[in-house]
Design an enzyme around this catalytic site. Sequence first.
Site, mmCIF file in Angstrom:
data_model
loop_
_atom_site.group_PDB
_atom_site.id
_atom_site.type_symbol
_atom_site.label_atom_id
_atom_site.label_comp_id
_atom_site.label_asym_id
_atom_site.label_seq_id
_atom_site.Cartn_x
_atom_site.Cartn_y
_atom_site.Cartn_z
ATOM 1 N N LYS A 51 22.665 60.664 54.759
ATOM 2 C CA LYS A 51 22.423 62.029 55.228
ATOM 3 C C LYS A 51 23.652 62.601 55.926
ATOM 4 O O LYS A 51 24.040 63.753 55.696
ATOM 5 C CB LYS A 51 21.215 62.044 56.173
ATOM 6 C CG LYS A 51 19.902 61.713 55.496
ATOM 7 C CD LYS A 51 18.789 61.435 56.498
ATOM 8 C CE LYS A 51 17.509 61.017 55.789
ATOM 9 N NZ LYS A 51 16.424 60.655 56.725
ATOM 10 N N GLN A 95 15.322 59.501 62.921
ATOM 11 C CA GLN A 95 15.049 58.670 61.757
ATOM 12 C C GLN A 95 13.829 57.780 61.997
ATOM 13 O O GLN A 95 13.733 57.085 63.007
ATOM 14 C CB GLN A 95 16.272 57.802 61.432
ATOM 15 C CG GLN A 95 16.118 56.930 60.216
ATOM 16 C CD GLN A 95 15.950 57.735 58.932
ATOM 17 O OE1 GLN A 95 16.603 58.750 58.742
ATOM 18 N NE2 GLN A 95 15.074 57.269 58.063
ATOM 19 N N ASP A 118 12.981 67.985 59.731
ATOM 20 C CA ASP A 118 12.092 67.127 58.960
ATOM 21 C C ASP A 118 10.772 67.825 58.633
ATOM 22 O O ASP A 118 10.032 67.382 57.757
ATOM 23 C CB ASP A 118 11.809 65.828 59.715
ATOM 24 C CG ASP A 118 12.554 64.633 59.135
ATOM 25 O OD1 ASP A 118 13.021 64.728 57.981
ATOM 26 O OD2 ASP A 118 12.654 63.604 59.821
#
Length: 283
Positions: A51, A95, A118
Amino acid sequence: MTLARTLSGHEVAETVYRELRETLSSLPFVPSLRVIRLGEDPASVSYVRLKDKRARELGLLSQVEVFPADTPEEALLGRIEALNQDPEVDGILVQLPLPAHIRTERVLEAISPLKDVDGFHPLNVGKLWSGGEGLFPCTPLGVVRLLKHYGVELRGKEVVVLGRSNIVGKPLAGLLLREDATVTVAHSRTRNLPEVTRRAEVLVVAVGRPHLVRKEWVRPGAIVVDVGVNRVEGKLLGDVHPEVAEVASALTPVPGGVGPMTVAMLMANTVKAALLRRHGAPR
């Protein structure tokens, strides 16, 4: 025998990146992404590295913050709040999965919905289902974008989503409804599951069980999207058995299908978050 057309996520992701570069070239600022990782779980390390690499290649300001796995929950929440208040940070991603002593729900709720790239904050979940504007989960966004890229008309289609997770299945159902699809969400407790999946003109599988779906489960000519990524004896396997290519008209590969789209839509969400927050667009 004619095998299913391959729906390449790499191809669609590159289209997304071209569009983002055009948008970024016209902005008077550079969007900023902050990624938080706890511990050294190999999968998390790999995902975060990917990412961060993609964000930097696009020209975003990306920074990874790594904390020990035993970091107290309150310390993590304090760092998130500091990033919430930082006017130079547009997107925040923590994460997952998190260490067992940290409550994931509390962490996701702590991230400002304006910076929630997200798309897991309850406010963004509510906006998804109410038809509002917000930041939505990356993998479901990627699935819809991939289908549209390949000319799949979702309006009126019978779509079966196999899997009901908060990360993929449920938000994908919401996005598909916004596209006027007729959506069934199936799962491990669904009776006569193969009969349900055989109804689908578009079948999306996201259950995390390698090669669960066999060709007998699939309607001839259906479009099949395999979201599963299962590591088995060093290989990445999808939730859909390769034999499904004998009956489906189109199929996403694993790897190379939905995976690249997830990262691409994270980048798109970061740019969107920056525009929504900095330009004061309605949410």
